[in-house]
Design a protein around this motif. Structure first.
Motif, PDB file in Angstrom:
ATOM      1  N   PHE A  14       5.767   0.375  -8.441  1.00  0.00           N
ATOM      2  CA  PHE A  14       4.801  -0.820  -8.081  1.00  0.00           C
ATOM      3  C   PHE A  14       5.454  -1.580  -6.908  1.00  0.00           C
ATOM      4  O   PHE A  14       4.698  -2.192  -6.157  1.00  0.00           O
ATOM      5  N   ALA A  15       6.879  -1.882  -7.129  1.00  0.00           N
ATOM      6  CA  ALA A  15       7.530  -2.426  -6.151  1.00  0.00           C
ATOM      7  C   ALA A  15       7.242  -2.023  -4.791  1.00  0.00           C
ATOM      8  O   ALA A  15       7.130  -2.835  -3.449  1.00  0.00           O
ATOM      9  N   VAL A  16       7.375  -0.565  -4.633  1.00  0.00           N
ATOM     10  CA  VAL A  16       7.103   0.039  -3.304  1.00  0.00           C
ATOM     11  C   VAL A  16       5.898  -0.195  -2.686  1.00  0.00           C
ATOM     12  O   VAL A  16       5.763  -0.430  -1.590  1.00  0.00           O
ATOM     13  N   MET A  17       4.827   0.035  -3.766  1.00  0.00           N
ATOM     14  CA  MET A  17       3.421  -0.147  -2.939  1.00  0.00           C
ATOM     15  C   MET A  17       3.212  -1.502  -2.679  1.00  0.00           C
ATOM     16  O   MET A  17       2.431  -1.749  -1.873  1.00  0.00           O
ATOM     17  N   ARG A  18       3.870  -2.679  -3.453  1.00  0.00           N
ATOM     18  CA  ARG A  18       3.582  -3.993  -3.115  1.00  0.00           C
ATOM     19  C   ARG A  18       4.251  -4.178  -1.641  1.00  0.00           C
ATOM     20  O   ARG A  18       3.638  -4.952  -0.786  1.00  0.00           O
ATOM     21  N   ASP A  19       5.122  -3.706  -1.374  1.00  0.00           N
ATOM     22  CA  ASP A  19       5.928  -3.607  -0.155  1.00  0.00           C
ATOM     23  C   ASP A  19       5.178  -3.046   1.113  1.00  0.00           C
ATOM     24  O   ASP A  19       5.118  -3.602   2.078  1.00  0.00           O
ATOM     25  N   SER A  20       4.449  -2.280   0.634  1.00  0.00           N
ATOM     26  CA  SER A  20       3.424  -1.419   1.628  1.00  0.00           C
ATOM     27  C   SER A  20       2.126  -2.378   1.768  1.00  0.00           C
ATOM     28  O   SER A  20       1.299  -1.636   2.571  1.00  0.00           O
ATOM     29  N   GLY A  21       1.914  -3.209   1.233  1.00  0.00           N
ATOM     30  CA  GLY A  21       0.731  -4.068   1.201  1.00  0.00           C
ATOM     31  C   GLY A  21      -0.237  -4.085   0.178  1.00  0.00           C
ATOM     32  O   GLY A  21      -1.252  -4.567   0.327  1.00  0.00           O
ATOM     33  N   LEU A  22      -0.057  -3.376  -0.985  1.00  0.00           N
ATOM     34  CA  LEU A  22      -1.029  -3.199  -2.026  1.00  0.00           C
ATOM     35  C   LEU A  22      -0.722  -4.640  -3.021  1.00  0.00           C
ATOM     36  O   LEU A  22       0.390  -4.867  -3.138  1.00  0.00           O
ATOM     37  N   ASP A  23      -1.765  -5.114  -3.565  1.00  0.00           N
ATOM     38  CA  ASP A  23      -1.631  -6.154  -4.607  1.00  0.00           C
ATOM     39  C   ASP A  23      -1.797  -5.363  -6.034  1.00  0.00           C
ATOM     40  O   ASP A  23      -3.190  -5.257  -6.258  1.00  0.00           O
ATOM     41  N   VAL A  24      -0.773  -5.160  -6.502  1.00  0.00           N
ATOM     42  CA  VAL A  24      -1.077  -4.332  -7.859  1.00  0.00           C
ATOM     43  C   VAL A  24      -0.594  -5.144  -9.273  1.00  0.00           C
ATOM     44  O   VAL A  24       0.277  -6.060  -9.158  1.00  0.00           O
ATOM     45  N   VAL A  25      -1.643  -5.045  -9.818  1.00  0.00           N
ATOM     46  CA  VAL A  25      -1.431  -5.804 -11.219  1.00  0.00           C
ATOM     47  C   VAL A  25      -1.337  -4.732 -12.493  1.00  0.00           C
ATOM     48  O   VAL A  25      -2.249  -3.566 -12.490  1.00  0.00           O
ATOM     49  N   PHE A  26      -0.398  -4.690 -13.539  1.00  0.00           N
ATOM     50  CA  PHE A  26      -0.569  -3.942 -14.458  1.00  0.00           C
ATOM     51  C   PHE A  26      -0.685  -4.608 -15.562  1.00  0.00           C
ATOM     52  O   PHE A  26      -0.097  -5.577 -16.308  1.00  0.00           O
ATOM     53  N   GLU A  27      -1.344  -3.689 -16.482  1.00  0.00           N
ATOM     54  CA  GLU A  27      -1.808  -4.190 -17.829  1.00  0.00           C
ATOM     55  C   GLU A  27      -1.623  -3.012 -18.970  1.00  0.00           C
ATOM     56  O   GLU A  27      -1.760  -1.732 -18.492  1.00  0.00           O
ATOM     57  N   GLU A  28      -0.955  -3.294 -20.161  1.00  0.00           N
ATOM     58  CA  GLU A  28      -0.654  -2.061 -21.252  1.00  0.00           C
ATOM     59  C   GLU A  28      -1.140  -2.755 -22.345  1.00  0.00           C
ATOM     60  O   GLU A  28      -0.883  -3.940 -23.015  1.00  0.00           O
ATOM     61  N   SER A  29      -1.853  -2.045 -23.072  1.00  0.00           N
ATOM     62  CA  SER A  29      -2.406  -2.294 -24.590  1.00  0.00           C
ATOM     63  C   SER A  29      -2.050  -1.306 -25.330  1.00  0.00           C
ATOM     64  O   SER A  29      -2.037  -0.042 -25.060  1.00  0.00           O
ATOM     65  N   GLY A  30      -1.916  -1.583 -26.847  1.00  0.00           N
ATOM     66  CA  GLY A  30      -1.605  -0.664 -27.790  1.00  0.00           C
ATOM     67  C   GLY A  30      -0.215  -0.512 -28.001  1.00  0.00           C
ATOM     68  O   GLY A  30       0.532  -1.048 -27.368  1.00  0.00           O
TER      69      GLY A  30
END
Length: 302
Positions: free
Chosen positions: A148-164
């Motif tokens: 996720f950090a690499v993709m954010r550095d490349s310009g994406l706005d990444v949000v991660f969610e986890e349930s269960g």
């Protein structure tokens, strides 16, 4: 019987010797059978491991080949764009003395071309980093933070969610899920571009896992053009777009590879365009706990 044995001691010795020999032979045969069975089992396990390794190597080779092809194409596009910008800059320099307004228009075009080229160069860097990561030891799901950090550095706005409640997975299953997630985010960056918002969700059930990747690549394109993505006229779509989203499933090398990885662990992968918004990918593993029984301590949440 005892009288016979005492009366015929030689025959008794012979009978006992034969009985003992039969017992020894039976034990030898039993040991040989157990060893043969153990060797056959090990051979079966070795063949299964070799087959899994072969599949992983083939998928890795396909990934690297596809990655190099994309890098080459983006490189060619960037070189052409730079050549055009140089020509435009030369034209603006000559026009500045005769028609200042024409020079101003040329600089606007140069700026737009430079922004587009910068986006392509960022995509190239992202693909290079992924290639370097592929050469390193195989990642686990705990490495998603770095992804996720690499993709954010490349310009994406990444949000991660986890349930269960997460449960342990074997390394092969973790690698398959990680690669699916990596490919999905790479596609988002390639087609959605910088500024695209991506929501990644892991939903754990008693026996399985559901992975979703949803992006707003269409709306992101409007934002980059300085338009309001909430304006219906900007991201307008027709009933044909809705029908295609329901009936036409996207295809391509990346989708095929992700689907193959999912099927290795009993998963079902689907993908679709969301008209006026972006792209959505879903990978459902209904029996992942059964297919990938845990063997160690609980995995930390990503």
């Amino acid at each position: 019987m005892n009288v016979w044995e005492f009366a015929n001691p030689m025959q008794a010795v012979i009978v006992l010797s034969i009985g003992g020999a039969l017992v020894v032979i039976a034990l030898v045969l039993l040991v040989a059978w157990l060893r043969a069975r153990s060797r056959a089992r090990r051979s079966s396990f070795d063949r299964a491991a070799a087959e899994r390794q072969r599949i992983d190597l083939e998928l890795s080779l396909a990934e690297q080949t596809g990655r190099l092809r994309i890098i080459r194409e983006l490189h060619e596009v960037s070189v052409h764009a730079l050549s055009v910008m140089i020509s435009q800059a030369d034209g603006a320099r000559y026009a500045a003395t005769l028609d200042p307004s024409a020079a101003a228009r040329s600089t606007e075009v140069i700026a737009e071309s430079a922004r587009a080229t910068l986006g392509d160069l960022r995509r190239i860097m992202a693909l290079v980093r992924e290639g370097e990561a592929s050469a390193a030891p195989h990642p686990r799901l705990g490495s998603t933070r770095e992804l996720f950090a690499v993709m954010r550095d490349s310009g994406l706005d990444v949000v991660f969610e986890e349930s269960g409640e997460p449960f342990d997975l074997k390394h092969g299953a973790e690698l398959a899920i990680y690669r699916i997630l990596q490919e999905a985010l790479s596609n988002t960056l390639s087609y959605g571009g910088p500024g695209t918002q991506v929501r990644v969700s892991f939903t754990w059930s008693d026996d399985g896992l559901h992975v979703r990747v949803d992006d707003d690549g269409i709306r992101a394109s409007a934002r980059r053009d300085g338009l309001d993505p909430n304006d219906a006229s900007v991201v307008a779509y027709t009933i044909d777009d809705d029908l295609a989203a329901l009936t036409v499933e996207p295809t391509g090398r990346g989708i095929s590879e992700m689907r193959a990885r999912a099927e290795l662990y009993g998963g079902i992968l689907t993908a679709s365009t969301v008209p006026g918004v972006g792209f959505s990918l879903s990978a459902v593993f209904p029996a992942l706990r059964f297919d990938s029984r845990p063997a160690g301590a609980k995995r930390e949440r990503s």
